[in-house]
Design an enzyme around this catalytic site. Structure first.
Site, short mmCIF file in Angstrom:
data_model
loop_
_atom_site.label_atom_id
_atom_site.label_comp_id
_atom_site.label_asym_id
_atom_site.label_seq_id
_atom_site.Cartn_x
_atom_site.Cartn_y
_atom_site.Cartn_z
N GLU A 1 0.83 -1.21 0.00
CA GLU A 1 0.00 0.00 0.00
C GLU A 1 0.86 1.25 0.00
OE1 GLU A 1 -2.89 1.97 3.28
OE2 GLU A 1 -3.62 0.08 2.43
N ARG B 1 4.79 33.31 -16.75
CA ARG B 1 4.10 34.35 -15.99
C ARG B 1 5.05 35.52 -15.76
NH1 ARG B 1 -0.48 36.98 -14.22
NH2 ARG B 1 -0.32 37.50 -11.99
N GLN C 1 14.64 34.96 -7.60
CA GLN C 1 15.35 33.88 -6.93
C GLN C 1 14.49 33.17 -5.89
OE1 GLN C 1 18.57 33.00 -7.99
NE2 GLN C 1 17.96 31.14 -6.90
#
Length: 388
Positions: free
Chosen positions: A242, A268, A279
Protein backbone atom coordinates in the site's frame (compact mmCIF):
# COMPACT_ATOMS: atom_id res chain seq x y z
CA UNK A 1 19.51 4.80 -10.57
CA UNK A 2 17.02 2.15 -11.68
CA UNK A 3 17.45 0.67 -15.15
CA UNK A 4 14.22 -0.27 -16.86
CA UNK A 5 13.79 -2.74 -19.69
CA UNK A 6 12.19 -1.81 -22.98
CA UNK A 7 9.12 -3.86 -22.02
CA UNK A 8 8.75 -2.04 -18.71
CA UNK A 9 9.05 1.33 -20.42
CA UNK A 10 6.53 0.43 -23.11
CA UNK A 11 4.01 -0.69 -20.49
CA UNK A 12 4.56 2.49 -18.50
CA UNK A 13 4.09 4.65 -21.60
CA UNK A 14 0.93 2.78 -22.62
CA UNK A 15 -0.67 3.31 -19.21
CA UNK A 16 0.58 6.91 -19.16
CA UNK A 17 -1.04 7.65 -22.53
CA UNK A 18 -4.43 6.49 -21.23
CA UNK A 19 -3.96 8.25 -17.87
CA UNK A 20 -3.19 11.57 -19.59
CA UNK A 21 -6.70 11.54 -21.08
CA UNK A 22 -8.37 11.08 -17.70
CA UNK A 23 -9.53 13.60 -15.14
CA UNK A 24 -10.33 16.53 -17.44
CA UNK A 25 -13.40 17.23 -15.30
CA UNK A 26 -11.67 16.44 -12.00
CA UNK A 27 -12.34 19.88 -10.50
CA UNK A 28 -16.10 19.58 -11.04
CA UNK A 29 -16.18 16.06 -9.64
CA UNK A 30 -14.04 17.13 -6.71
CA UNK A 31 -16.62 19.76 -5.80
CA UNK A 32 -19.45 17.23 -6.16
CA UNK A 33 -17.53 14.36 -4.56
CA UNK A 34 -18.34 11.94 -7.39
CA UNK A 35 -16.39 8.85 -8.43
CA UNK A 36 -15.22 8.66 -12.07
CA UNK A 37 -16.74 5.41 -13.35
CA UNK A 38 -15.83 6.28 -16.94
CA UNK A 39 -12.19 6.72 -15.92
CA UNK A 40 -12.31 3.39 -14.10
CA UNK A 41 -13.65 1.76 -17.26
CA UNK A 42 -10.82 3.19 -19.37
CA UNK A 43 -8.21 1.88 -16.96
CA UNK A 44 -10.03 -1.44 -16.89
CA UNK A 45 -9.90 -1.63 -20.70
CA UNK A 46 -6.13 -1.10 -20.76
CA UNK A 47 -5.57 -3.88 -18.19
CA UNK A 48 -4.08 -1.73 -15.43
CA UNK A 49 -5.74 -3.63 -12.57
CA UNK A 50 -4.01 -6.90 -13.42
CA UNK A 51 -0.48 -5.50 -13.19
CA UNK A 52 0.98 -7.56 -10.29
CA UNK A 53 -1.22 -10.64 -10.53
CA UNK A 54 -0.73 -14.16 -11.85
CA UNK A 55 -1.53 -14.55 -15.58
CA UNK A 56 -3.47 -17.69 -14.66
CA UNK A 57 -6.09 -15.37 -13.18
CA UNK A 58 -5.95 -12.73 -15.91
CA UNK A 59 -3.09 -10.67 -14.52
CA UNK A 60 0.02 -9.35 -16.23
CA UNK A 61 2.43 -11.06 -13.84
CA UNK A 62 4.60 -7.99 -13.15
CA UNK A 63 6.82 -7.66 -10.10
CA UNK A 64 6.56 -4.99 -7.41
CA UNK A 65 9.13 -2.67 -8.99
CA UNK A 66 7.41 -2.73 -12.37
CA UNK A 67 4.03 -2.17 -10.74
CA UNK A 68 5.30 0.89 -8.84
CA UNK A 69 7.04 2.19 -11.98
CA UNK A 70 3.81 2.02 -13.97
CA UNK A 71 1.66 3.44 -11.17
CA UNK A 72 3.98 6.43 -10.88
CA UNK A 73 3.09 7.22 -14.48
CA UNK A 74 -0.61 6.87 -13.66
CA UNK A 75 -0.13 9.54 -11.00
CA UNK A 76 1.70 11.76 -13.46
CA UNK A 77 -0.92 11.46 -16.19
CA UNK A 78 -4.25 11.31 -14.36
CA UNK A 79 -5.26 14.60 -12.72
CA UNK A 80 -7.89 12.91 -10.55
CA UNK A 81 -5.99 11.97 -7.39
CA UNK A 82 -9.13 10.41 -5.92
CA UNK A 83 -9.44 8.00 -8.83
CA UNK A 84 -5.75 7.17 -8.48
CA UNK A 85 -6.26 6.47 -4.78
CA UNK A 86 -9.25 4.19 -5.45
CA UNK A 87 -7.23 2.27 -8.05
CA UNK A 88 -4.40 1.65 -5.56
CA UNK A 89 -6.86 0.68 -2.82
CA UNK A 90 -8.59 -1.84 -5.08
CA UNK A 91 -5.41 -3.50 -6.33
CA UNK A 92 -3.55 -3.57 -3.04
CA UNK A 93 -6.23 -4.03 -0.39
CA UNK A 94 -8.06 -6.87 -2.11
CA UNK A 95 -5.93 -8.28 -4.90
CA UNK A 96 -2.60 -8.44 -3.08
CA UNK A 97 -3.80 -10.43 -0.02
CA UNK A 98 -5.75 -12.79 -2.28
CA UNK A 99 -2.75 -13.34 -4.53
CA UNK A 100 -0.31 -13.94 -1.68
CA UNK A 101 -2.47 -15.69 0.93
CA UNK A 102 -5.74 -16.81 -0.66
CA UNK A 103 -6.60 -20.45 -1.26
CA UNK A 104 -6.58 -21.79 -4.81
CA UNK A 105 -10.37 -21.87 -4.81
CA UNK A 106 -10.70 -18.33 -3.48
CA UNK A 107 -8.23 -17.00 -6.06
CA UNK A 108 -9.92 -18.85 -8.92
CA UNK A 109 -13.29 -17.45 -7.92
CA UNK A 110 -12.40 -13.79 -7.30
CA UNK A 111 -9.01 -12.81 -8.72
CA UNK A 112 -10.07 -12.83 -12.41
CA UNK A 113 -12.69 -10.16 -11.72
CA UNK A 114 -10.34 -8.19 -9.45
CA UNK A 115 -7.72 -8.22 -12.23
CA UNK A 116 -10.30 -7.21 -14.81
CA UNK A 117 -11.71 -4.43 -12.65
CA UNK A 118 -15.24 -5.76 -13.09
CA UNK A 119 -15.35 -6.40 -9.34
CA UNK A 120 -14.18 -3.53 -7.12
CA UNK A 121 -12.38 -4.23 -3.87
CA UNK A 122 -11.83 -2.53 -0.52
CA UNK A 123 -10.50 -3.48 2.89
CA UNK A 124 -11.88 -2.75 6.33
CA UNK A 125 -9.36 -2.41 9.15
CA UNK A 126 -9.79 0.94 10.94
CA UNK A 127 -12.46 1.20 13.61
CA UNK A 128 -14.19 4.23 15.17
CA UNK A 129 -12.55 3.79 18.57
CA UNK A 130 -9.17 2.49 17.47
CA UNK A 131 -7.70 4.56 14.64
CA UNK A 132 -4.16 3.32 14.09
CA UNK A 133 -4.43 0.81 16.96
CA UNK A 134 -4.96 -2.33 14.88
CA UNK A 135 -4.28 -4.62 17.83
CA UNK A 136 -7.11 -2.94 19.74
CA UNK A 137 -9.62 -4.12 17.14
CA UNK A 138 -13.10 -4.79 18.53
CA UNK A 139 -14.85 -6.34 15.52
CA UNK A 140 -15.24 -10.06 16.27
CA UNK A 141 -15.58 -13.23 14.23
CA UNK A 142 -16.94 -16.34 15.93
CA UNK A 143 -16.99 -19.78 14.31
CA UNK A 144 -20.50 -21.23 14.04
CA UNK A 145 -20.64 -24.47 12.07
CA UNK A 146 -19.18 -23.86 8.61
CA UNK A 147 -19.40 -20.08 8.93
CA UNK A 148 -17.76 -17.30 10.89
CA UNK A 149 -20.21 -14.73 12.26
CA UNK A 150 -18.86 -11.16 12.13
CA UNK A 151 -20.04 -8.29 14.33
CA UNK A 152 -18.67 -4.78 14.61
CA UNK A 153 -18.11 -1.60 12.63
CA UNK A 154 -15.33 -0.14 10.52
CA UNK A 155 -14.65 3.52 9.80
CA UNK A 156 -12.92 5.53 7.05
CA UNK A 157 -13.24 2.72 4.51
CA UNK A 158 -12.12 3.83 1.04
CA UNK A 159 -14.14 2.40 -1.87
CA UNK A 160 -16.78 1.14 0.59
CA UNK A 161 -19.79 2.43 -1.34
CA UNK A 162 -18.57 1.13 -4.71
CA UNK A 163 -16.99 -2.14 -3.55
CA UNK A 164 -18.28 -5.59 -4.50
CA UNK A 165 -15.97 -7.40 -2.07
CA UNK A 166 -14.27 -6.25 1.10
CA UNK A 167 -11.36 -7.82 2.95
CA UNK A 168 -12.51 -7.45 6.56
CA UNK A 169 -10.12 -7.89 9.48
CA UNK A 170 -11.77 -9.19 12.66
CA UNK A 171 -10.73 -10.52 16.04
CA UNK A 172 -10.75 -14.29 16.48
CA UNK A 173 -8.49 -14.32 19.54
CA UNK A 174 -7.65 -12.34 22.64
CA UNK A 175 -7.07 -8.55 22.45
CA UNK A 176 -3.41 -7.72 21.85
CA UNK A 177 -2.61 -11.22 20.57
CA UNK A 178 -0.65 -11.06 17.30
CA UNK A 179 -2.32 -14.33 16.30
CA UNK A 180 -5.75 -13.06 17.29
CA UNK A 181 -6.74 -11.34 14.03
CA UNK A 182 -8.12 -13.03 10.91
CA UNK A 183 -8.81 -11.67 7.43
CA UNK A 184 -12.06 -12.53 5.64
CA UNK A 185 -13.19 -11.92 2.08
CA UNK A 186 -16.74 -10.63 2.48
CA UNK A 187 -19.17 -10.00 -0.35
CA UNK A 188 -20.81 -6.59 -0.31
CA UNK A 189 -24.25 -8.20 -0.71
CA UNK A 190 -23.86 -10.39 2.39
CA UNK A 191 -26.94 -10.19 4.68
CA UNK A 192 -26.14 -8.02 7.70
CA UNK A 193 -23.44 -5.97 5.96
CA UNK A 194 -24.37 -2.35 5.39
CA UNK A 195 -22.47 0.71 4.21
CA UNK A 196 -23.07 4.12 5.75
CA UNK A 197 -23.62 7.41 4.00
CA UNK A 198 -20.69 8.94 2.09
CA UNK A 199 -18.29 10.83 4.35
CA UNK A 200 -17.39 14.32 3.17
CA UNK A 201 -13.67 14.97 3.46
CA UNK A 202 -10.99 17.58 2.89
CA UNK A 203 -9.30 15.96 -0.10
CA UNK A 204 -9.42 12.90 -2.37
CA UNK A 205 -13.13 13.68 -2.60
CA UNK A 206 -13.65 11.60 -5.73
CA UNK A 207 -12.58 8.45 -3.87
CA UNK A 208 -15.66 7.27 -1.92
CA UNK A 209 -15.31 6.97 1.86
CA UNK A 210 -17.86 5.47 4.26
CA UNK A 211 -18.39 3.34 7.36
CA UNK A 212 -19.08 -0.39 7.16
CA UNK A 213 -21.39 -2.10 9.65
CA UNK A 214 -21.39 -5.84 10.34
CA UNK A 215 -24.45 -7.29 12.09
CA UNK A 216 -24.28 -11.09 12.36
CA UNK A 217 -22.67 -11.32 8.93
CA UNK A 218 -22.09 -14.99 8.07
CA UNK A 219 -18.92 -15.64 6.11
CA UNK A 220 -18.15 -19.18 4.86
CA UNK A 221 -15.07 -20.69 6.44
CA UNK A 222 -13.55 -21.08 2.96
CA UNK A 223 -13.60 -17.26 2.63
CA UNK A 224 -10.90 -16.86 5.26
CA UNK A 225 -7.88 -15.25 3.57
CA UNK A 226 -4.82 -17.26 4.56
CA UNK A 227 -5.59 -19.01 7.82
CA UNK A 228 -7.24 -18.21 11.12
CA UNK A 229 -4.98 -15.90 13.12
CA UNK A 230 -2.87 -14.83 10.12
CA UNK A 231 -4.53 -11.42 9.84
CA UNK A 232 -1.68 -9.38 11.29
CA UNK A 233 0.84 -11.05 8.95
CA UNK A 234 -1.45 -10.33 5.99
CA UNK A 235 -2.01 -6.74 7.11
CA UNK A 236 1.75 -6.18 7.43
CA UNK A 237 2.33 -7.51 3.89
CA UNK A 238 -0.48 -5.38 2.48
CA UNK A 239 0.84 -2.24 4.18
CA UNK A 240 4.19 -2.58 2.42
CA UNK A 241 2.46 -2.75 -0.93
CA UNK A 242 0.00 0.00 0.00
CA UNK A 243 2.75 2.43 0.90
CA UNK A 244 4.92 1.68 -2.13
CA UNK A 245 2.09 1.66 -4.67
CA UNK A 246 0.00 4.49 -3.21
CA UNK A 247 2.91 6.82 -2.56
CA UNK A 248 4.51 5.79 -5.85
CA UNK A 249 1.41 7.34 -7.43
CA UNK A 250 2.03 10.44 -5.30
CA UNK A 251 5.53 10.67 -6.76
CA UNK A 252 4.00 10.85 -10.22
CA UNK A 253 1.60 13.55 -9.04
CA UNK A 254 4.54 15.51 -7.59
CA UNK A 255 6.34 15.27 -10.93
CA UNK A 256 3.32 16.66 -12.79
CA UNK A 257 3.01 19.47 -10.23
CA UNK A 258 6.69 20.38 -10.64
CA UNK A 259 6.39 20.49 -14.42
CA UNK A 260 3.35 22.74 -14.14
CA UNK A 261 5.17 25.15 -11.80
CA UNK A 262 8.24 25.29 -14.06
CA UNK A 263 6.03 26.12 -17.06
CA UNK A 264 4.13 28.76 -15.09
CA UNK A 265 7.32 30.36 -13.76
CA UNK A 266 8.76 30.55 -17.29
CA UNK A 267 5.69 32.27 -18.77
CA UNK A 268 4.10 34.35 -15.99
CA UNK A 269 5.49 37.89 -15.99
CA UNK A 270 5.60 40.49 -13.23
CA UNK A 271 7.57 43.73 -12.98
CA UNK A 272 8.86 43.29 -16.51
CA UNK A 273 10.27 39.75 -16.26
CA UNK A 274 9.16 36.16 -15.84
CA UNK A 275 8.65 35.18 -12.20
CA UNK A 276 11.13 32.33 -12.55
CA UNK A 277 13.87 34.97 -12.69
CA UNK A 278 12.97 35.87 -9.11
CA UNK A 279 15.35 33.88 -6.93
CA UNK A 280 12.79 33.24 -4.19
CA UNK A 281 10.40 31.68 -6.73
CA UNK A 282 13.22 29.68 -8.31
CA UNK A 283 14.28 28.42 -4.89
CA UNK A 284 10.79 27.08 -4.15
CA UNK A 285 10.76 25.20 -7.44
CA UNK A 286 14.22 23.80 -6.75
CA UNK A 287 12.95 22.57 -3.37
CA UNK A 288 10.07 20.88 -5.19
CA UNK A 289 12.58 19.08 -7.42
CA UNK A 290 14.66 17.99 -4.43
CA UNK A 291 11.54 16.64 -2.71
CA UNK A 292 10.52 14.81 -5.88
CA UNK A 293 13.86 13.15 -6.52
CA UNK A 294 14.34 12.27 -2.86
CA UNK A 295 10.90 10.65 -2.85
CA UNK A 296 11.67 8.72 -6.03
CA UNK A 297 14.86 7.33 -4.54
CA UNK A 298 13.13 6.20 -1.37
CA UNK A 299 10.24 4.58 -3.23
CA UNK A 300 12.36 2.58 -5.65
CA UNK A 301 15.16 1.67 -3.25
CA UNK A 302 12.62 0.37 -0.74
CA UNK A 303 10.58 -1.45 -3.40
CA UNK A 304 13.77 -3.18 -4.54
CA UNK A 305 14.53 -4.18 -0.95
CA UNK A 306 10.99 -5.52 -0.34
CA UNK A 307 11.07 -7.39 -3.64
CA UNK A 308 14.33 -9.07 -2.66
CA UNK A 309 12.69 -10.13 0.64
CA UNK A 310 15.25 -8.23 2.71
CA UNK A 311 14.29 -6.77 6.09
CA UNK A 312 12.70 -3.46 5.08
CA UNK A 313 10.58 -2.52 8.10
CA UNK A 314 12.52 0.67 8.76
CA UNK A 315 12.81 1.50 5.07
CA UNK A 316 9.05 1.25 4.55
CA UNK A 317 8.36 3.51 7.54
CA UNK A 318 10.91 6.08 6.34
CA UNK A 319 9.59 5.93 2.78
CA UNK A 320 6.05 6.61 3.93
CA UNK A 321 7.23 9.46 6.13
CA UNK A 322 9.55 11.05 3.55
CA UNK A 323 7.13 10.91 0.61
CA UNK A 324 3.98 11.98 2.46
CA UNK A 325 5.72 14.96 4.06
CA UNK A 326 7.45 15.91 0.78
CA UNK A 327 4.15 15.80 -1.07
CA UNK A 328 2.60 18.33 1.31
CA UNK A 329 5.63 20.65 1.05
CA UNK A 330 5.54 20.38 -2.72
CA UNK A 331 1.86 21.32 -2.82
CA UNK A 332 2.42 24.28 -0.47
CA UNK A 333 5.28 25.53 -2.64
CA UNK A 334 3.12 25.20 -5.75
CA UNK A 335 0.45 27.42 -4.18
CA UNK A 336 3.09 30.01 -3.35
CA UNK A 337 4.49 29.92 -6.90
CA UNK A 338 1.02 30.46 -8.38
CA UNK A 339 0.21 33.14 -5.80
CA UNK A 340 -3.42 34.22 -5.83
CA UNK A 341 -4.18 31.79 -8.65
CA UNK A 342 -2.87 28.98 -6.50
CA UNK A 343 -5.31 29.86 -3.73
CA UNK A 344 -8.50 29.86 -5.82
CA UNK A 345 -10.28 26.67 -6.81
CA UNK A 346 -10.34 27.35 -10.55
CA UNK A 347 -6.68 26.43 -11.13
CA UNK A 348 -6.78 23.24 -9.08
CA UNK A 349 -3.51 24.00 -7.28
CA UNK A 350 -5.18 24.25 -3.87
CA UNK A 351 -6.82 20.87 -4.54
CA UNK A 352 -3.33 19.32 -4.74
CA UNK A 353 -2.69 20.41 -1.16
CA UNK A 354 -6.03 19.09 0.09
CA UNK A 355 -5.34 15.76 -1.60
CA UNK A 356 -1.77 15.59 -0.25
CA UNK A 357 -2.59 16.21 3.43
CA UNK A 358 -4.34 12.86 3.80
CA UNK A 359 -1.07 11.07 3.06
CA UNK A 360 0.24 12.15 6.47
CA UNK A 361 -2.65 10.24 8.07
CA UNK A 362 -3.66 7.13 6.09
CA UNK A 363 -1.44 4.02 5.88
CA UNK A 364 -0.12 4.87 9.35
CA UNK A 365 0.19 8.48 10.50
CA UNK A 366 3.50 10.35 10.41
CA UNK A 367 3.60 10.03 14.20
CA UNK A 368 3.14 6.25 14.01
CA UNK A 369 5.99 5.99 11.48
CA UNK A 370 8.31 8.03 13.71
CA UNK A 371 7.37 5.88 16.71
CA UNK A 372 8.04 2.72 14.69
CA UNK A 373 11.47 4.00 13.67
CA UNK A 374 12.30 4.99 17.25
CA UNK A 375 11.29 1.50 18.38
CA UNK A 376 13.55 -0.10 15.76
CA UNK A 377 16.36 2.08 17.10
CA UNK A 378 15.72 0.84 20.65
CA UNK A 379 14.57 4.24 21.88
CA UNK A 380 11.15 3.27 23.19
CA UNK A 381 8.80 0.39 23.71
CA UNK A 382 6.48 -1.02 21.03
CA UNK A 383 2.98 0.45 20.96
CA UNK A 384 1.73 -2.90 22.32
CA UNK A 385 3.74 -5.13 24.67
CA UNK A 386 5.20 -8.25 23.11
CA UNK A 387 3.22 -11.41 23.73
CA UNK A 388 4.75 -14.16 25.80
Amino acid sequence: MMRWSEEQQELREAIGAVAAKLGADHLERDQAGTFDRDGWQRLKDVGLFGLPFDPRHGGLGKDLLTTVHVLEQLGHGCQDSGLNFSVSTHMVSTGVPLQRFGSSALKARYLPEICAGTMIGAHAITEPSGGSDVMGMQTTAVLDGDDFVLNGSKSFISNASIADVIVVYARTGAPGDLAGITAFLVRRDSPGLSVGNPISKMGLRTSPLAEVFLDDVRVPRDHVVGSKGAGFLIFDHVMKWEILCGFGINVGEMRRRLERCVEYARTRTQFGSVIGANQSVANMIVEMRIDLETSQKWIYDTAEKVQSKADAAGDVAMTKLVVSEANVRSALNAIQVFGGYGYVSEYGVEKDLRDAVGGRIYSGTSEIQRHRLATLMGLNRPLRPAQA
